[in-house]
Design a protein around this motif. Structure first.
Motif: not given
Ligand code: FES
Ligand code: FES
Lengths: 154, 779
Positions: B311-317, B337-340, B351-356
């Motif tokens: 499993a991989l989890t990432a929070e992307i800002l 970033v989250a897509s790839f 799970r990749g959550s992303v905020r711009a």
């Protein structure tokens, strides 16, 4: 306005310029030689490199008035589309240009370096070209082209 | 010679047709078009990161010599509508692209006012005389602070600085992570970059006397997108607007968006009925051309005891700067970033959550690689961190997890589908070409001598040549997935083919001619390629997102085949032969196996000029227009291998070896492909080691020259070994896969891994400058 007389690519030119006008702008504007490109106007990229009395210089760091009475060579002196010079041919054969914007400056730097330095190793060639930025090629094919010409010299 | 034995143009190292003019100074770049009589535009830019405009005093500037006009936003009222990059994404907040700032200043470098004068020198003199009075507002420099609910809001009309918020994923991520045998993770930071095409941005607008037709010459990658946007902004029909990209001195994504200066020169050219040009100086280019990347990623990866990913989890800002750039939106970079992030690996839960987040900095936009250099950096570091914990070799852990040939098509956790691509083949080829086993032995020897040598591997996959099924930027409502080619044989027998793509160094005048030469059976010298001109086809966008070889190559193939059938049919009539017995090659149509035939010139003359050669109702049209849509797009992939040495005294980094093994499908011109890989890797090396756009805590940009923002020179870039693997036919027409960006995607990850290996640290922030390496090693 000052009158500037100089020899460019073997031809006498005379034109007016303000004292603050850069040599790069003078060549591109009043003289219409747009082959010399301008990429930074602060002496880093090398796109504007020309030969001034035989030495490679950045024309964006010279004033036009400083070139009064001098001899200038620009990329237009090297060859024509129908008759490329050996250095230009080598650039084409090695795919040493992509967008071509850095190319005139690269060619003029390489011309100076090939005239005045042995350039026997790849490291020397990289060092010789390190004042000219290219964002497209990663330099490898440019280095190959210059090395190929260096090898053909006597 | 029969058809199979005849040499093909596709696949050969055909010298480029662009080269003779570019080598002799006879190229035509926008700055070369500023003839006498052109009025020069200079722009007064914001010196504030965030401020309210109180007053703009233009009188002193207007009185300066040579000044024709001084313009502010209020002076443009009615002439231009603001343009909005819209999105279908839920909870997306749109921001406006304006020619000049209105009400507020949002970043240093934002255009505030403009001067038109008879020379660039005079225009710049006058721009300095404009008085901008502004009341400073709190700058938003730190993206995490800007994302807080009580942060001051930068863009009027938005409710917070979070312009985009999204979550991707599948599987019970938390649960799987909790149960994983090994977990690795941390915070990763990839700093902001500037594209730095050596030609700064420039544009020039002219209005044709009589017709009022507007032509914008712009150093752009996207003439078609600009034409359509200008039609909206100026409220003009498309036939009154033409956008031409002449020779363009590099783009890398920085020239793939609509810019305020383009709106300005068009509006002012129409108002003053004069030719108006603007050339950025390097400072302007560094502060106002869209920046790239700039993310903080908090990620955690869980694996089973055998090193299998669980499993991989990432929070992307994503720090996206002042607002959305047109048409890509602020979602482009961080969402990618989250897509790839899951990469080319078998990964059950993600799970990749992303905020711009909007900040007081120049807007970010597409830059070579878009999101994927960060995705690869994070994932490939996690793989090495996991390998170290499990006592596995970095190559072995990848071997265990890369998607295997029989598993394609494989859908990754973000929803992207990989088609068959040489994931394993690239890894093995890179190890072989780099002599991996021997390298490790050599490294052990050098280490024993006290030398800090490291080896780094990075694998990645990307989606290229994206068709109409998905947008090149997530949620963006414009179609980037089709490409049209119009091809004709004129009355002299010459071929002209028109496209919507726009070359800015890729050599499309050569590669598209190669495709057409083979498909049509014409000689290269008889083919003229029209590109970089919005008038070429009814709808075009341009060149970006590694699309041109796939999409334009496909359209060229279809259109050339249709035209070939028409020419063959016409020749059959003239030769009184059956079309099935004819073959076209070298601009001739021949009866197979004989020397009987007609040249294209003879066929064209008979069709167009010789009366009575064809029955009235059977006169052929020697033209074709075809559109190609690859629908999904296709996977390209590679493995990079870097060997570095760090000087223990200075922490300076030297690259000792660099190997790329990549699968880009069938190559149109291997020489051009190698050049694209070299250039991409060089930009990746710059991103990994040197390049960083720095804003201070007051949002002042401190890297606004090429002295402060340094890009690699020939002395820093090593010789690169590029190895091509072809895993099997790509699903695209012609079998081409896109490959314009890959070099930049793999290099930062490979170098970060190599540096970590060399120093026994974990490199989690790029660029890995000497200072950062020193701190990570010693503090
Ligand atoms: S333009 Fe002269 S060095 Fe860059
Ligand atoms: S070829 Fe584009 S900058 Fe060198």
């Amino acid at each position: 306005m000052t009158t500037i007389r100089l020899t460019v690519n073997g031809e006498q030119h005379e034109a007016e310029a303000e004292p603050r006008m850069l040599l790069s702008d003078f060549l591109r504007g009043p003289l219409g030689l747009t082959g010399t490109h301008v990429g930074c106007e602060h002496g880093v990229c090398g796109a504007c490199t020309i030969l001034l009395d035989g030495a490679s210089v950045r024309s964006c760091l010279c004033l036009a008035v400083q070139a009064d009475g001098c001899t200038v060579e620009t990329v237009e002196a090297l060859g024509t589309p129908a008759a490329l010079s050996p250095l230009q041919e080598a650039f084409r054969a090695h795919h040493a240009l992509q967008c071509g914007f850095c190319t005139p400056g690269m060619l003029m730097t390489a011309t100076d370096m090939l005239r005045n330095h042995p350039l026997t190793t790849e490291e020397e060639v990289r060092e010789a070209l390190s004042g000219n930025l290219c964002r497209c090629t990663g330099y490898q094919h440019i280095v190959d082209a210059v090395m190929a010409v260096a090898r053909t010299r006597a | 010679m029969n058809a199979e034995m005849r040499p093909k143009h596709v696949g050969s190292r055909v010298p480029r047709r662009e080269d003779p003019r570019l080598l002799t100074g006879e190229g035509r770049f926008v700055a070369d078009l500023m003839g006498p009589g052109t009025l020069h535009l200079a722009i007064r830019r914001s010196e504030h990161g965030h401020a309210r405009i109180m007053r703009i005093g233009t009188e002193a500037a207007a009185a300066m010599p040579g000044v024709v006009a001084v313009v502010t936003a209020s002076g443009l009222a009615g002439a231009l509508q603001p343009v909005h990059a819209t999105s279908r994404m839920p909870r997306y907040q749109a921001t406006a692209t304006r020619a000049l700032a209105e009400g507020k200043l949002r970043y240093v470098g934002e255009p505030v006012a403009a001067v038109l004068a008879t020379s660039r020198y005079l225009a710049e003199d006058a721009a300095e005389m404009i008085e901008v009075e502004a009341e400073p507002l709190p700058e938003l420099s730190d993206p995490e602070a800007a994302a807080l609910p009580d942060a001051p809001v930068l863009n009027p009309g938005t409710s917070s600085n979070i312009l985009v918020e999204r979550v991707f994923g599948r599987g019970a991520v938390e649960e799987v992570l909790m149960g994983a045998a090994v977990r690795v993770g941390g915070r990763f930071r990839f700093r902001r970059k500037a594209p730095v095409a050596i030609e700064p941005r420039a544009c020039l607008a002219e209005v044709e006397k009589g017709s009022g037709r507007l032509t914008l010459h712009s150093s752009t990658q996207v003439p078609g997108i600009l034409r359509d946007a200008l039609s909206e902004a100026l409220d003009l029909p498309g036939h009154l607007i033409r956008v031409v990209a002449p020779d363009v001195g590099g783009g890398f994504g920085g020239k793939a968006s609509l810019y305020p200066e383009e709106l300005l020169v068009c509006a002012l050219a129409r108002r003053f009925r004069k030719t108006i040009g603007w050339i950025a100086d390097r400072l302007e280019d560094l502060v106002s051309t869209s920046h790239g990347f700039d993310e903080i990623v908090d990620a955690e990866l869980g694996l089973d005891a055998d090193g299998g990913l669980a499993a991989l989890t990432a929070e992307i800002l994503g720090d996206v700067g002042a607002g959305s750039i047109y048409p890509w939106t602020a979602a482009l970079e961080p969402v990618q970033v989250a897509s790839f992030l899951p990469g080319p690996y078998r990964l059950p839960a993600y799970r990749g959550s992303v905020r711009a987040v909007a900040t007081s900095k120049a807007p970010t936009g597409p830059y070579r690689g878009v999101g994927r250099p960060i995705a690869a950096f994070v994932m490939e570091r996690l793989m090495d961190m996991a390998a170290a914990r499990l006592g596995l070799d970095p190559v072995e852990i990848r071997r265990r997890n890369l998607i295997r040939p029989e598993e394609f098509p494989y859908k990754i956790g973000s929803g992207i589908v990989w088609d068959r691509s040489g994931f394993h083949e690239s890894l093995e080829a890179a190890c072989k070409a780099g002599g991996y086993a021997a390298l490790r032995e050599e490294q052990a020897k050098l280490r024993a001598e006290g030398r800090k040598v490291g080896v780094g591997i990075a694998c990645y996959a990307e989606l290229t040549g994206i068709g109409s099924r998905i947008s090149a930027a997530p949620g963006m409502p414009i179609n980037t997935g089709t490409e049209t080619a119009r091809i004709e044989l004129d009355s002299t027998g010459a071929v002209t083919a028109r496209f919507g793509v726009a070359s800015h160094g890729q050599g499309l005048e050569t590669t598209l001619a190669q495709v057409i030469a083979d498909e049509l059976g014409a000689r290269l010298q008889d083919i003229h390629i029209v590109q970089g001109d919005s008038a070429a086809v009814p709808h075009g966008t341009g060149t970006y997102a590694s699309r041109s070889a796939v999409l334009a190559g496909g359209a060229a193939t279809l259109a050339a085949r249709t035209l070939r059938a028409k020419v063959t049919e016409a020749a059959a009539h003239l030769l009184e032969a059956s079309p099935g017995d004819l073959e076209a090659h070298d601009s001739r149509v021949m009866v197979a196996g004989t020397d009987r035939g007609l040249s294209f010139r003879e066929v064209a003359r008979a069709v167009y000029s010789e009366m009575g050669r064809f029955p009235r109702d059977a006169r052929p049209e020697l033209e074709a227009s075809e559109t190609y849509d690859p629908y999904f797009g296709t996977t390209a992939s590679a493995t990079h291998l870097a060997v570095v040495e760090v000087d223990p005294g200075t922490y300076g980094v030297r690259l000792l070896r660099y190997v790329v093994a990549e699968d880009c499908g069938k190559m149109i011109n291997p020489m051009v492909v190698d050049g694209q890989v070299h250039g991409g890797v060089a930009q990746g090396i710059g991103a990994a080691l040197l390049e960083e756009v720095v804003y201070d805590e007051r949002s002042q940009i401190v890297t606004a020259s090429l002295v402060d923002y340094s890009i690699p020179t020939a002395a820093e870039i090593p010789r690169m070994l590029v190895h091509h693997v072809e895993s099997g036919p790509a699903p695209t027409l012609g079998g081409f896969r896109g490959m314009g960006e890959g070099g930049t995607i793999g290099a930062p990850a490979a170098i970060a891994n190599a540096l970590s290996d060399a120093l026994g640290i974990s490199v989690q922030e790029l660029p890995a400058t000497a200072e950062r390496l020193f701190r990570a090693t010693n503090l």
